[in-house]
Design a protein around this motif. Structure first.
Motif, PDB file in Angstrom:
ATOM      1  N   LEU A  49       0.817  -1.213   0.000  1.00 43.07           N
ATOM      2  CA  LEU A  49       0.000   0.000   0.000  1.00 43.07           C
ATOM      3  C   LEU A  49       0.855   1.269   0.000  1.00 43.07           C
ATOM      4  O   LEU A  49       0.331   2.372   0.113  1.00 43.07           O
ATOM      5  CB  LEU A  49      -0.934  -0.008   1.212  1.00 43.07           C
ATOM      6  N   GLY A  50       2.184   1.085  -0.087  1.00 44.12           N
ATOM      7  CA  GLY A  50       3.077   2.228  -0.208  1.00 44.12           C
ATOM      8  C   GLY A  50       3.500   2.868   1.097  1.00 44.12           C
ATOM      9  O   GLY A  50       3.945   4.018   1.101  1.00 44.12           O
ATOM     10  N   THR A  51       3.369   2.170   2.192  1.00 44.60           N
ATOM     11  CA  THR A  51       3.799   2.726   3.475  1.00 44.60           C
ATOM     12  C   THR A  51       4.568   1.663   4.258  1.00 44.60           C
ATOM     13  O   THR A  51       4.678   0.526   3.825  1.00 44.60           O
ATOM     14  CB  THR A  51       2.593   3.281   4.272  1.00 44.60           C
ATOM     15  N   SER A  52       5.080   2.062   5.394  1.00 42.54           N
ATOM     16  CA  SER A  52       5.843   1.139   6.233  1.00 42.54           C
ATOM     17  C   SER A  52       5.114   0.913   7.549  1.00 42.54           C
ATOM     18  O   SER A  52       4.251   1.698   7.941  1.00 42.54           O
ATOM     19  CB  SER A  52       7.236   1.713   6.515  1.00 42.54           C
ATOM     20  N   ARG A  53       5.521  -0.122   8.244  1.00 40.71           N
ATOM     21  CA  ARG A  53       4.954  -0.406   9.563  1.00 40.71           C
ATOM     22  C   ARG A  53       5.290   0.716  10.540  1.00 40.71           C
ATOM     23  O   ARG A  53       4.467   1.132  11.349  1.00 40.71           O
ATOM     24  CB  ARG A  53       5.472  -1.748  10.082  1.00 40.71           C
ATOM     25  N   HIS A 120      -7.186   9.893   6.968  1.00 35.46           N
ATOM     26  CA  HIS A 120      -7.788   9.030   5.943  1.00 35.46           C
ATOM     27  C   HIS A 120      -6.933   7.775   5.737  1.00 35.46           C
ATOM     28  O   HIS A 120      -7.463   6.657   5.681  1.00 35.46           O
ATOM     29  CB  HIS A 120      -7.938   9.805   4.628  1.00 35.46           C
ATOM     30  N   LEU A 121      -5.615   7.976   5.632  1.00 39.58           N
ATOM     31  CA  LEU A 121      -4.718   6.828   5.471  1.00 39.58           C
ATOM     32  C   LEU A 121      -4.811   5.904   6.679  1.00 39.58           C
ATOM     33  O   LEU A 121      -4.815   4.677   6.534  1.00 39.58           O
ATOM     34  CB  LEU A 121      -3.277   7.302   5.275  1.00 39.58           C
ATOM     35  N   TYR A 122      -4.903   6.483   7.877  1.00 44.67           N
ATOM     36  CA  TYR A 122      -5.033   5.679   9.101  1.00 44.67           C
ATOM     37  C   TYR A 122      -6.244   4.760   9.009  1.00 44.67           C
ATOM     38  O   TYR A 122      -6.152   3.575   9.328  1.00 44.67           O
ATOM     39  CB  TYR A 122      -5.147   6.597  10.317  1.00 44.67           C
ATOM     40  N   SER A 123      -7.381   5.280   8.575  1.00 46.32           N
ATOM     41  CA  SER A 123      -8.586   4.441   8.513  1.00 46.32           C
ATOM     42  C   SER A 123      -8.419   3.317   7.495  1.00 46.32           C
ATOM     43  O   SER A 123      -8.873   2.190   7.735  1.00 46.32           O
ATOM     44  CB  SER A 123      -9.831   5.277   8.222  1.00 46.32           C
ATOM     45  N   LEU A 124      -7.752   3.584   6.379  1.00 48.47           N
ATOM     46  CA  LEU A 124      -7.506   2.531   5.382  1.00 48.47           C
ATOM     47  C   LEU A 124      -6.531   1.480   5.915  1.00 48.47           C
ATOM     48  O   LEU A 124      -6.768   0.272   5.781  1.00 48.47           O
ATOM     49  CB  LEU A 124      -6.945   3.136   4.094  1.00 48.47           C
ATOM     50  N   LEU A 125      -5.448   1.953   6.510  1.00 48.50           N
ATOM     51  CA  LEU A 125      -4.425   1.027   7.009  1.00 48.50           C
ATOM     52  C   LEU A 125      -4.926   0.218   8.200  1.00 48.50           C
ATOM     53  O   LEU A 125      -4.575  -0.954   8.351  1.00 48.50           O
ATOM     54  CB  LEU A 125      -3.153   1.789   7.383  1.00 48.50           C
ATOM     55  N   ARG A 126      -5.734   0.842   9.034  1.00 52.36           N
ATOM     56  CA  ARG A 126      -6.292   0.131  10.184  1.00 52.36           C
ATOM     57  C   ARG A 126      -7.063  -1.100   9.702  1.00 52.36           C
ATOM     58  O   ARG A 126      -6.922  -2.185  10.272  1.00 52.36           O
ATOM     59  CB  ARG A 126      -7.187   1.056  10.994  1.00 52.36           C
ATOM     60  N   ASP A 127      -7.839  -0.947   8.646  1.00 58.75           N
ATOM     61  CA  ASP A 127      -8.577  -2.081   8.092  1.00 58.75           C
ATOM     62  C   ASP A 127      -7.633  -3.169   7.591  1.00 58.75           C
ATOM     63  O   ASP A 127      -7.893  -4.363   7.760  1.00 58.75           O
ATOM     64  CB  ASP A 127      -9.506  -1.622   6.962  1.00 58.75           C
ATOM     65  N   GLU A 128      -6.529  -2.777   6.986  1.00 54.89           N
ATOM     66  CA  GLU A 128      -5.538  -3.751   6.497  1.00 54.89           C
ATOM     67  C   GLU A 128      -4.868  -4.481   7.660  1.00 54.89           C
ATOM     68  O   GLU A 128      -4.684  -5.694   7.621  1.00 54.89           O
ATOM     69  CB  GLU A 128      -4.477  -3.056   5.633  1.00 54.89           C
ATOM     70  N   VAL A 129      -4.513  -3.743   8.696  1.00 53.31           N
ATOM     71  CA  VAL A 129      -3.863  -4.347   9.864  1.00 53.31           C
ATOM     72  C   VAL A 129      -4.836  -5.285  10.579  1.00 53.31           C
ATOM     73  O   VAL A 129      -4.452  -6.373  11.026  1.00 53.31           O
ATOM     74  CB  VAL A 129      -3.294  -3.263  10.807  1.00 53.31           C
ATOM     75  N   VAL A 130      -6.098  -4.893  10.661  1.00 50.49           N
ATOM     76  CA  VAL A 130      -7.123  -5.762  11.259  1.00 50.49           C
ATOM     77  C   VAL A 130      -7.245  -7.052  10.450  1.00 50.49           C
ATOM     78  O   VAL A 130      -7.352  -8.143  11.022  1.00 50.49           O
ATOM     79  CB  VAL A 130      -8.479  -5.032  11.360  1.00 50.49           C
ATOM     80  N   ALA A 131      -7.192  -6.947   9.134  1.00 51.35           N
ATOM     81  CA  ALA A 131      -7.291  -8.147   8.282  1.00 51.35           C
ATOM     82  C   ALA A 131      -6.115  -9.094   8.535  1.00 51.35           C
ATOM     83  O   ALA A 131      -6.303 -10.313   8.630  1.00 51.35           O
ATOM     84  CB  ALA A 131      -7.357  -7.741   6.809  1.00 51.35           C
ATOM     85  N   VAL A 132      -4.915  -8.546   8.666  1.00 52.22           N
ATOM     86  CA  VAL A 132      -3.741  -9.381   8.961  1.00 52.22           C
ATOM     87  C   VAL A 132      -3.915 -10.042  10.324  1.00 52.22           C
ATOM     88  O   VAL A 132      -3.684 -11.245  10.478  1.00 52.22           O
ATOM     89  CB  VAL A 132      -2.438  -8.544   8.922  1.00 52.22           C
ATOM     90  N   ARG A 133      -4.333  -9.259  11.322  1.00 52.79           N
ATOM     91  CA  ARG A 133      -4.525  -9.798  12.669  1.00 52.79           C
ATOM     92  C   ARG A 133      -5.530 -10.947  12.655  1.00 52.79           C
ATOM     93  O   ARG A 133      -5.318 -11.984  13.274  1.00 52.79           O
ATOM     94  CB  ARG A 133      -4.998  -8.687  13.605  1.00 52.79           C
ATOM     95  N   ARG A 134      -6.626 -10.772  11.952  1.00 60.61           N
ATOM     96  CA  ARG A 134      -7.652 -11.831  11.891  1.00 60.61           C
ATOM     97  C   ARG A 134      -7.126 -13.084  11.207  1.00 60.61           C
ATOM     98  O   ARG A 134      -7.445 -14.189  11.625  1.00 60.61           O
ATOM     99  CB  ARG A 134      -8.900 -11.308  11.195  1.00 60.61           C
ATOM    100  N   GLN A 135      -6.310 -12.910  10.161  1.00 64.07           N
ATOM    101  CA  GLN A 135      -5.707 -14.073   9.498  1.00 64.07           C
ATOM    102  C   GLN A 135      -4.788 -14.828  10.457  1.00 64.07           C
ATOM    103  O   GLN A 135      -4.827 -16.049  10.534  1.00 64.07           O
ATOM    104  CB  GLN A 135      -4.893 -13.639   8.277  1.00 64.07           C
ATOM    105  N   ILE A 136      -3.975 -14.087  11.178  1.00 58.20           N
ATOM    106  CA  ILE A 136      -3.021 -14.712  12.092  1.00 58.20           C
ATOM    107  C   ILE A 136      -3.745 -15.423  13.228  1.00 58.20           C
ATOM    108  O   ILE A 136      -3.386 -16.538  13.608  1.00 58.20           O
ATOM    109  CB  ILE A 136      -2.038 -13.655  12.643  1.00 58.20           C
ATOM    110  N   LEU A 137      -4.770 -14.789  13.769  1.00 60.05           N
ATOM    111  CA  LEU A 137      -5.451 -15.335  14.941  1.00 60.05           C
ATOM    112  C   LEU A 137      -6.592 -16.294  14.601  1.00 60.05           C
ATOM    113  O   LEU A 137      -7.266 -16.789  15.513  1.00 60.05           O
ATOM    114  CB  LEU A 137      -5.986 -14.187  15.813  1.00 60.05           C
ATOM    115  N   ALA A 138      -6.779 -16.590  13.320  1.00 61.86           N
ATOM    116  CA  ALA A 138      -7.885 -17.462  12.907  1.00 61.86           C
ATOM    117  C   ALA A 138      -7.805 -18.847  13.547  1.00 61.86           C
ATOM    118  O   ALA A 138      -8.841 -19.486  13.753  1.00 61.86           O
ATOM    119  CB  ALA A 138      -7.918 -17.593  11.383  1.00 61.86           C
TER     120      ALA A 138
END
Length: 176
Positions: A49-53, A120-138
């Motif tokens: 997404l063009g940004t860093s952690r 705006h970027l925070y709200s987009l990235l938050r959704d991406e980070v939540v998706a990663v978290r859900r994948q890991i914790l599935a």
């Protein structure tokens, strides 16, 4: 599998298939390695997404703070060097995601504020980070997750209090 205490009062797991492993060392390795893999998964998603952690964590910390943070407080919050924090903030300012504002109380302090573009970027990235978290914790059941979270919070609090009080096992050993 059974457990025994070693001479140093470490708990050691013993089973028929492998040598004894210090359980506390195994826990430490599992915690460190899991955190590393987790960070790599988030990094990979955010890079696409063009940004860093680090950029994400900086924006997230500013967004979640009750009041604007100084650069030094932000560095302490993220456990990074102040020089590294200045570099990260410089990049985010250049990208128009945060801005530095002088403190009303102390004109020497610069407070970091997220811009509209950063929010705006925070709200987009938050959704991406939540998706990663859900994948890991599935693979983790909700009760297990609650128990593990409680345990890690207890360990963090214990470590924090020991560090603040200046007590460490190494200082006791060195004095003996």
């Amino acid at each position: 599998m059974f457990f025994e205490f070693t001479r140093g009062n470490s708990l050691r797991a013993i089973d028929g298939s492998r040598q004894g492993i210090d359980l506390d060392e195994r826990f430490e390795n599992a915690l460190r390695n899991t955190a590393m893999v987790w960070r790599q998964a988030v990094d990979r998603r955010l890079r696409r997404l063009g940004t860093s952690r680090v950029g994400w964590m900086t924006i997230a910390a500013v967004m979640q703070a009750r009041s604007p943070l100084s650069q030094a407080a932000l560095a302490d919050t993220l456990a990074v060097s102040r020089a590294s924090m200045v570099h990260t903030i410089d990049r985010l300012v250049k990208d128009g995601l945060v801005k530095r504002e002088l403190s009303a109380c102390d004109r020497r302090l610069k407070r970091i504020v997220v811009t509209d573009a950063g929010a705006h970027l925070y709200s987009l990235l938050r959704d991406e980070v939540v998706a990663v978290r859900r994948q890991i914790l599935a693979i983790v059941e909700l009760e297990e997750l609650a128990h593990l979270t409680d345990l890690l919070e207890q360990v963090r609090i214990h470590c924090h209090h020991r560090l603040l009080s200046g007590v460490s096992e190494l200082s006791h050993v060195a004095m003996a």
